[in-house]
Enzyme design. Structure first.
Site, PDB file in Angstrom:
ATOM      1  N   PRO A 128     -27.059  -9.351 -66.985  1.00 16.73           N
ATOM      2  CA  PRO A 128     -28.069  -8.298 -67.446  1.00 16.73           C
ATOM      3  C   PRO A 128     -27.475  -7.364 -68.525  1.00 16.73           C
ATOM      4  CG  PRO A 128     -28.068  -8.399 -64.957  1.00 16.73           C
ATOM      5  CD  PRO A 128     -27.032  -9.537 -65.673  1.00 16.73           C
ATOM      6  N   GLU A 141     -29.698 -18.786 -76.931  1.00 15.00           N
ATOM      7  CA  GLU A 141     -28.626 -19.628 -77.255  1.00 15.00           C
ATOM      8  C   GLU A 141     -27.985 -18.614 -78.515  1.00 15.00           C
ATOM      9  OE1 GLU A 141     -28.085 -23.554 -77.420  1.00 15.00           O
ATOM     10  OE2 GLU A 141     -29.582 -23.945 -75.787  1.00 15.00           O
TER      11      GLU A 141
END
Ligand code: FAD
Length: 390
Positions: free
Chosen positions: A134, A375
């Protein structure tokens, strides 16, 4: 100057072309018919998984020595590209199986490879990759998930966020802090199994696109795993995670390329059928120029992606890592930007119809967006490229 041999690697061989033909037929017959439904219902594309497993295309990168097809980096890209051309969500099956398992392939012990790559190759298990948290996205080294040694075990606690195929995958490569003093050099990688006590999952994220690919949080609550589940040496997990991304960003480029190609192919057909001012809109030069630009961007992205795949293959064969980092980032960044432009133009070419869910280009435009984000965002790719200029 690159030698002739290196240029040969850039060009798909006859075998690659045959692979493309067979994946395209399979994707059109068994995956495309469910793509709209999977998106609409936000459900896992089980039909795609079944078709890919039945044809041994779900994890083609696994080396033959561990029961896999042993496909090279370019062949893996072709599989992902062709699946993404009809359904981006489904293309995350072969893509994330590579992302999740590559740390084991690159740095795992022989025992780990035998134990985890075999079931993956057979289609009995899928693999996910747990790096993001997070509060640790672009700055992944700022992660907080902690692994503490306890005799012959490691005990993991923490939360990973945005994990693709979470809940569906049986195996998870998890990066966790083993020495908080050392920042990235104090991070180690582990294989965690879905069935390990203390592993649980959050609710599926409600996303803009790739709605068929489950994205969930993964929770580790005193997960106690044997010490031999560590991938490589203690403290090498972050380096393994980054090396993995150098190879797998190329698969995201391939995914972007496939989405863009799917949108162009659809738009090309549409402009021949749709008539305004008494003739097909494809007869107007303004429309033709848009198609020309779309095709040009796709082909440029394809060449860069395949060149990057050739570098990835060279490194996998024991060659120097050298320029792979730059090429992986450049291919992902360029192809994903191209996919966003091409899919947006495809919606434009369909006019009002393109803006509805009755036509696939709207889904393709939503799906393309994620390739600029995961990514590593494209801003992060530019940081990576700037640090590794050729
Ligand atoms: C659908 C989906 C699937 C995903 N799957 C996985 C997965 O399977 N495994 C996994 O580990 N992660 C996964 N991710 C996580 C993904 O890689 C991160 O979302 C991404 O790296 C960005 O991190 P963040 O969301 O925290 O954004 P932030 O890092 O908070 O970035 C917010 C914005 O700030 C910009 N920014 C940040 N730092 C800089 C800087 N230094 N210079 C310039 N701009 C900067 C970013 O580019 C971005 O535009 C997934 C994400 C999504 C949405």
């Amino acid at each position: 100057m690159a030698g002739a041999a290196e240029f040969d690697l850039y060009r798909p061989s006859e075998e690659h072309d045959m692979l493309r033909d067979s994946v395209r037929s399979l994707a059109e017959a068994k995956i495309a018919p469910f793509a709209a439904e999977v998106d609409e219902e936000g459900r896992f594309p089980q039909e795609a998984l079944d078709a890919l497993v039945a044809n041994d295309l779900h994890a083609v990168h696994v080396p033959e020595s561990y029961g896999g097809a042993g496909a090279d980096a370019l062949a893996t890209c072709i599989v992902i590209e062709e699946v993404a051309r009809v359904c981006a969500s489904s293309s995350l099956i072969p893509a994330v199986n590579k992302l999740g398992s590559l740390p084991v392939v690159l740095s795992g012990s022989e025992e780990l490879k035998k134990k985890y790559l075999g079931p993956l190759a057979k289609g009995d298990a899928m693999f996910s990759y747990c790096l993001s948290e997070p509060d640790a996205g672009s700055d992944a080294a700022g992660m907080k998930t902690r692994a503490v040694r306890d005799g012959d075990y490691w005990v993991l606690n923490g939360v990973k966020r945005w994990i693709t195929n979470a809940g569906v995958s049986d195996y998870y490569t998890v990066m966790a802090v083993t020495d908080p003093e050392k920042r990235s050099k104090g991070i180690s990688a582990f294989v965690v199994e879905k069935g390990d006590e203390g592993v649980s999952f959050g609710a599926p994220e409600k996303k803009l696109g790739i709605k068929g690919s489950p994205t969930r949080e993964v929770y580790f609550d005193n997960v106690r795993i044997p010490a031999d589940r560590m991938i490589g040496e203690e403290g090498t997990g972050f380096a393994t995670a980054m090396k993995t991304l150098d190879h797998t960003r190329i698969t995201i480029a391939a995914q972007a390329l496939g989405i863009a190609q799917g949108a162009l192919d659809y738009a090309k057909g549409y402009v021949q059928e749709r008539k305004q001012f008494g003739k097909p809109i494809g007869d107007f030069q303004g429309v033709q120029f848009m198609l020309a630009d779309m095709a040009m961007k796709i082909e440029a992205a394809r060449q860069l992606t395949y060149a990057a795949a050739a570098k990835s293959e060279r490194v996998s064969a024991g060659g120097a890592h050298e320029d792979l980092t730059f090429f992986g980032a450049a291919a992902k960044c360029y192809a994903s930007d191209a996919a966003m432009e091409v899919t947006t133009d495809a919606v434009q070419l369909l006019g009002g119809y393109g803006y509805t869910r009755d036509y696939p280009v709207e889904r393709m435009m939503r799906d393309a967006k994620i390739t600029q984000i995961y990514e590593g965002t494209n801003q992060v790719q530019r940081i990576v490229m700037a640090r590794n200029l050729p």
